[in-house]
Design an enzyme around this catalytic site. Structure first.
Site, PDB file in Angstrom:
ATOM      1  N   LYS A   1      -0.996   4.965   8.598  1.00  0.00           N
ATOM      2  CA  LYS A   1      -0.257   5.087   7.335  1.00  0.00           C
ATOM      3  C   LYS A   1      -1.219   5.300   6.170  1.00  0.00           C
ATOM      4  CE  LYS A   1       2.061   2.185   3.935  1.00  0.00           C
ATOM      5  NZ  LYS A   1       2.463   0.805   3.583  1.00  0.00           N
TER       6      LYS A   1
ATOM      7  N   THR B   1       0.867  -1.180   0.000  1.00  0.00           N
ATOM      8  CA  THR B   1       0.000   0.000   0.000  1.00  0.00           C
ATOM      9  C   THR B   1       0.901   1.227   0.000  1.00  0.00           C
ATOM     10  OG1 THR B   1      -1.797  -1.103   1.186  1.00  0.00           O
ATOM     11  CG2 THR B   1      -1.753   1.301   1.265  1.00  0.00           C
TER      12      THR B   1
ATOM     13  N   LYS C   1      -7.721   1.428  -2.532  1.00  0.00           N
ATOM     14  CA  LYS C   1      -7.303   1.017  -1.191  1.00  0.00           C
ATOM     15  C   LYS C   1      -7.387   2.167  -0.199  1.00  0.00           C
ATOM     16  CE  LYS C   1      -5.365  -1.209   2.238  1.00  0.00           C
ATOM     17  NZ  LYS C   1      -4.067  -1.891   2.214  1.00  0.00           N
TER      18      LYS C   1
END
Length: 288
Positions: free
Chosen positions: A243, A93, A168
């Site tokens: 994150k 990611t 995502k």
């Protein structure tokens, strides 16, 4: 297929093991000797150099911590070292811009490449039930899909390069917001004297229905079994949620998107992660 797998952390280790279970020959690389030992126990052939792992591979899968590392690994160890006919799959990611940049470099060198970040956490990685959201050309997706299917329950082509990363970060921004909302509602119901289990039974079958409540209840002893019942161990770490929220806010700024709830969710997780980064992200309920 012969598949090189680079990055054998909490997620990558289980993913590589599932490729072996599906019958693939897996060349594994990680900087951690412990991770390499576990991969060897799971049937992978292990290497101490990434370039050696990708030699002769028909596919290269990476699962790495951030965009800087992804860019470095592809530039220095994959592109030009893996066979020209290999398909490249980055399941990390990372930010959308880096995903597009790395894909462009790979394609310029003659490779098919996809960005294929995952949803599902450690349990899904180990169980082979991840969801992959994939960015890349139709050709690259068609080549990557059989590899991804061996590690997941759903493989969805989101669009061109970078679309997987976009899906995502938007998905996880929504997840963070809904988890905070679920935690607020459950805590308030309890403070008002309503049995939390009764609230769960009602809300999970009415308009409050959502994944954070129904499938990942943040209050111990209520609803389905979740990390909350294990002292918030395992699952999806708060540090990783933070994150993803940072990536989402960076993308919102560059695209001009208005995300006030996403911004507030980031602020709450920033404060919580200071001392609780290793706990599952549902532990945010502790702040309430």
């Amino acid at each position: 297929m012969k598949i090189a797998f680079i990055g054998l952390g909490n997620m990558g280790g289980g993913m590589a093991a599932n490729l072996v279970k599906a019958g693939h020959a897996v060349n594994a690389f990680d900087l951690s000797a412990e991770a390499l030992a576990a991969a060897k126990d799971n049937g992978c052939e292990t290497f101490t150099e990434a370039r050696e792992a990708v030699a002769g591979a028909e596919a290269v899968v990476t699962m790495l911590p951030n965009g800087g590392i992804v860019k470095s690994v592809y530039q220095n160890d994959v592109i030009g070292h893996a066979p020209a006919g290999a398909v490249l799959l980055d399941c990390s990611t990372i930010d959308v811009a880096t995903a597009k940049e790395v894909a462009a470099s790979a394609e310029a060198a003659g490779y098919d490449m996809v960005d294929a970040p995952v949803s599902g956490g450690i349990a899904a990685a180990n169980g082979g039930t991840l969801t992959f959201m994939v960015g890349g050309t139709e050709k690259a997706f068609a080549r990557a899909e059989p590899v991804l299917q061996a590690m997941g329950k759903a493989v969805i082509h989101a669009g061109d390069a970078g679309a997987g990363q976009t899906a995502k970060i938007c998905n996880n921004m929504l997840l963070a917001i809904s988890m905070i909302g679920t935690a607020e509602a459950m805590t308030m119901a309890q403070k008002l004297g309503l049995d939390p289990q009764k609230f769960y039974e009602i809300s999970s079958q009415s308009s409050g229905y959502c994944w954070s409540l129904n499938a990942y209840t943040p209050l111990p002893g209520v609803g389905v079994e979740s990390p909350a019942d294990k002292d918030y161990q395992g699952g999806f770490a708060t540090a990783l949620m933070l994150k993803d929220l940072r990536l989402a806010m960076e993308a919102a700024e560059t695209s001009g998107a208005s995300t006030p709830l996403g911004k507030h969710a980031q602020e709450l997780y920033e404060a919580f992660a200071t001392e609780n980064g290793g706990l599952d992200f549902s532990a945010i309920i502790k702040t309430l």
